[in-house]
Design a protein around this motif. Sequence first.
Motif, short mmCIF file in Angstrom:
data_model
loop_
_atom_site.label_atom_id
_atom_site.label_comp_id
_atom_site.label_asym_id
_atom_site.label_seq_id
_atom_site.Cartn_x
_atom_site.Cartn_y
_atom_site.Cartn_z
N THR A 25 14.35 80.30 -27.61
CA THR A 25 14.19 79.62 -26.33
C THR A 25 13.55 78.25 -26.51
O THR A 25 13.33 77.55 -25.53
CB THR A 25 13.34 80.46 -25.36
OG1 THR A 25 12.06 80.71 -25.96
CG2 THR A 25 14.03 81.78 -25.04
N ASP A 26 13.27 77.88 -27.76
CA ASP A 26 12.66 76.59 -28.05
C ASP A 26 13.69 75.51 -28.39
O ASP A 26 13.34 74.38 -28.64
CB ASP A 26 11.65 76.71 -29.19
CG ASP A 26 12.27 77.26 -30.48
OD1 ASP A 26 13.33 77.92 -30.41
OD2 ASP A 26 11.69 77.04 -31.55
N ILE A 27 14.96 75.86 -28.38
CA ILE A 27 16.02 74.92 -28.72
C ILE A 27 16.58 74.31 -27.44
O ILE A 27 17.07 75.03 -26.56
CB ILE A 27 17.15 75.62 -29.52
CG1 ILE A 27 16.61 76.10 -30.87
CG2 ILE A 27 18.33 74.67 -29.71
CD1 ILE A 27 17.60 76.93 -31.67
N TRP A 70 12.70 64.78 -38.77
CA TRP A 70 12.90 65.10 -37.36
C TRP A 70 12.27 66.45 -37.04
O TRP A 70 12.19 67.32 -37.91
CB TRP A 70 14.39 65.14 -37.03
CG TRP A 70 15.02 63.79 -37.02
CD1 TRP A 70 15.04 62.90 -35.98
CD2 TRP A 70 15.69 63.14 -38.11
NE1 TRP A 70 15.69 61.75 -36.36
CE2 TRP A 70 16.10 61.86 -37.65
CE3 TRP A 70 15.98 63.51 -39.43
CZ2 TRP A 70 16.78 60.96 -38.45
CZ3 TRP A 70 16.67 62.61 -40.23
CH2 TRP A 70 17.05 61.35 -39.74
N PRO A 71 11.87 66.64 -35.78
CA PRO A 71 11.26 67.92 -35.38
C PRO A 71 12.34 69.00 -35.15
O PRO A 71 12.62 69.39 -34.01
CB PRO A 71 10.52 67.56 -34.09
CG PRO A 71 11.32 66.44 -33.50
CD PRO A 71 11.84 65.66 -34.68
N ARG A 100 17.69 66.68 -27.66
CA ARG A 100 19.00 66.31 -28.21
C ARG A 100 18.93 65.17 -29.21
O ARG A 100 19.67 65.17 -30.18
CB ARG A 100 19.98 65.98 -27.09
CG ARG A 100 19.68 64.66 -26.38
CD ARG A 100 20.67 64.36 -25.26
NE ARG A 100 20.37 63.10 -24.65
CZ ARG A 100 19.48 62.90 -23.69
NH1 ARG A 100 18.77 63.92 -23.24
NH2 ARG A 100 19.28 61.70 -23.19
N ALA A 101 18.08 64.17 -28.96
CA ALA A 101 18.06 63.00 -29.84
C ALA A 101 17.76 63.40 -31.28
O ALA A 101 18.43 62.94 -32.20
CB ALA A 101 17.05 61.96 -29.35
N ALA A 102 16.78 64.25 -31.49
CA ALA A 102 16.42 64.69 -32.84
C ALA A 102 17.57 65.46 -33.48
O ALA A 102 17.90 65.26 -34.65
CB ALA A 102 15.16 65.53 -32.82
N CYS A 107 21.67 65.40 -37.53
CA CYS A 107 23.04 65.79 -37.89
C CYS A 107 23.77 64.60 -38.52
O CYS A 107 24.42 64.74 -39.56
CB CYS A 107 23.77 66.31 -36.66
SG CYS A 107 25.39 67.03 -37.01
N ALA A 108 23.64 63.42 -37.90
CA ALA A 108 24.29 62.22 -38.44
C ALA A 108 23.72 61.87 -39.81
O ALA A 108 24.47 61.53 -40.74
CB ALA A 108 24.12 61.05 -37.47
#
Length: 151
Positions: A25-27, A70-71, A100-102, A107-108
């Motif tokens: 639930t932390d995602i 990243w976190p 989402r930004a992290a 991913c990139a």
Amino acid sequence: MPTIRVQEAPFDLGAESAALTAGRTDIGGLASFVGLCRADDGLAALVLEHYPGMTERALKKIADEAWARWPLTGCTVIHRVGRLVPGEPIVLVLTASAHRAAALEACAFLIDWLKTSAPFWKREEFAGGESRWVEAKATDDAAAARWAKPA
């Protein structure tokens, strides 16, 4: 901690995403990248070779770097080896974070660094029986360079 796999078998994006997020639930954001084998210039197959052990350590080092920058709350990197035909998946990168930004940036970063730093050797096979080794591309190096830490 990151999950790293190098395998011949195809992967299932849905199953891997579900495994990474199950009960969490932390995602707040899950980013994914799936690289596919293209049929460029009459390509019949792409053969990926690697050194077992060395490749997994290199992928883990790249994923650990993303984890440190990243976190992230989750990270999966799966890279296939062996003979792949156009349309088949080659690589999967999944990153999860509270925001989402992290997830998107990590991913990139991962796919850019995998293209330039992961020890895979690629040979293209063509319909006429010809084959050639794939050389590094300056465009891939430039993409990875944007993630370099300032000196």
